[in-house]
Design a protein around this motif. Sequence first.
Motif, short mmCIF file in Angstrom:
data_model
loop_
_atom_site.label_atom_id
_atom_site.label_comp_id
_atom_site.label_asym_id
_atom_site.label_seq_id
_atom_site.Cartn_x
_atom_site.Cartn_y
_atom_site.Cartn_z
N SER A 169 0.83 -1.21 0.00
CA SER A 169 0.00 0.00 0.00
C SER A 169 0.86 1.25 0.00
N TRP A 170 1.96 1.23 0.76
CA TRP A 170 2.86 2.39 0.77
C TRP A 170 3.55 2.56 -0.57
N GLN A 171 3.96 1.46 -1.21
CA GLN A 171 4.56 1.55 -2.54
C GLN A 171 3.55 2.13 -3.53
N TRP A 177 3.15 5.95 -2.80
CA TRP A 177 4.24 6.81 -3.27
C TRP A 177 4.32 6.83 -4.79
N ALA A 178 4.03 5.71 -5.43
CA ALA A 178 4.05 5.68 -6.91
C ALA A 178 3.00 6.63 -7.47
N PHE A 179 1.77 6.56 -6.95
CA PHE A 179 0.71 7.41 -7.48
C PHE A 179 0.79 8.83 -6.94
N VAL A 195 -3.10 -4.77 -7.36
CA VAL A 195 -1.80 -5.01 -6.74
C VAL A 195 -1.92 -5.20 -5.22
N GLY A 196 -2.79 -4.42 -4.58
CA GLY A 196 -2.83 -4.44 -3.12
C GLY A 196 -4.19 -4.61 -2.48
N CYS A 212 -6.16 -0.08 -3.32
CA CYS A 212 -7.05 0.80 -4.08
C CYS A 212 -7.20 2.14 -3.38
N ILE A 213 -7.48 2.10 -2.10
CA ILE A 213 -7.67 3.33 -1.32
C ILE A 213 -6.39 4.16 -1.31
N ALA A 214 -5.25 3.50 -1.10
CA ALA A 214 -3.97 4.21 -1.07
C ALA A 214 -3.68 4.88 -2.40
#
Length: 189
Positions: free
Chosen positions: A7-9, A12-14, A74-75, A80-82
């Motif tokens: 979720s953290w990845q 930060w990506a988005f 992915v997560g 999705c929320i992240a």
Amino acid sequence: MKPSAVSWQLFWAFFRVGILGFGGGPAMIPLVRAEVVTRHRWLTDEEFADVLAIGNTLPGPIATKMPGYIGYRVGGVTGCIAAVIAIILPMIVAMIAMLSLFSRYRDVAWIRGMGQAVVPVVMVMMAQLTWDFFDKSKAVLGWLTSAVMAIAAAGLIYWLGVHPGWVIGAILVTALLRPTGTKKAEGPV
């Protein structure tokens, strides 16, 4: 990898896409591709193209649909929320700040020019993405079929005013209804 790390990845990506994606959803598509396909390898180019095509057929902004789906894939729900929060947070902050500045300094020439100067950069980014997709289409369908489909889509969208979602939807339905041409496996009778 733990779900929270994923979720953290995703966040930060988005978030990077949200920070750098000046110009709205279409301008963000190449940036999303760079993060999702090139940097993190969460999707292949073909999967990204499918997500983009399906996302364009659905109502709402592409800038939230793609991160939402990719984050979920992915997560899960937290991914999705992240991803969605990460993509919209910079937009909200930037919109409030820029609209405040614009309303205060709208008569200053460089403020007016700032928005106009971004257009060529976004145009180049979209042209690169278009060329990448055409290359992938050529590899799968051949150059003649790809060119004919591109010209037909352009004719329907630009000259006849058909919404792109209808064109993409028609192609998806055609692909689903078309026989695959696979042979039946021969085995003992």
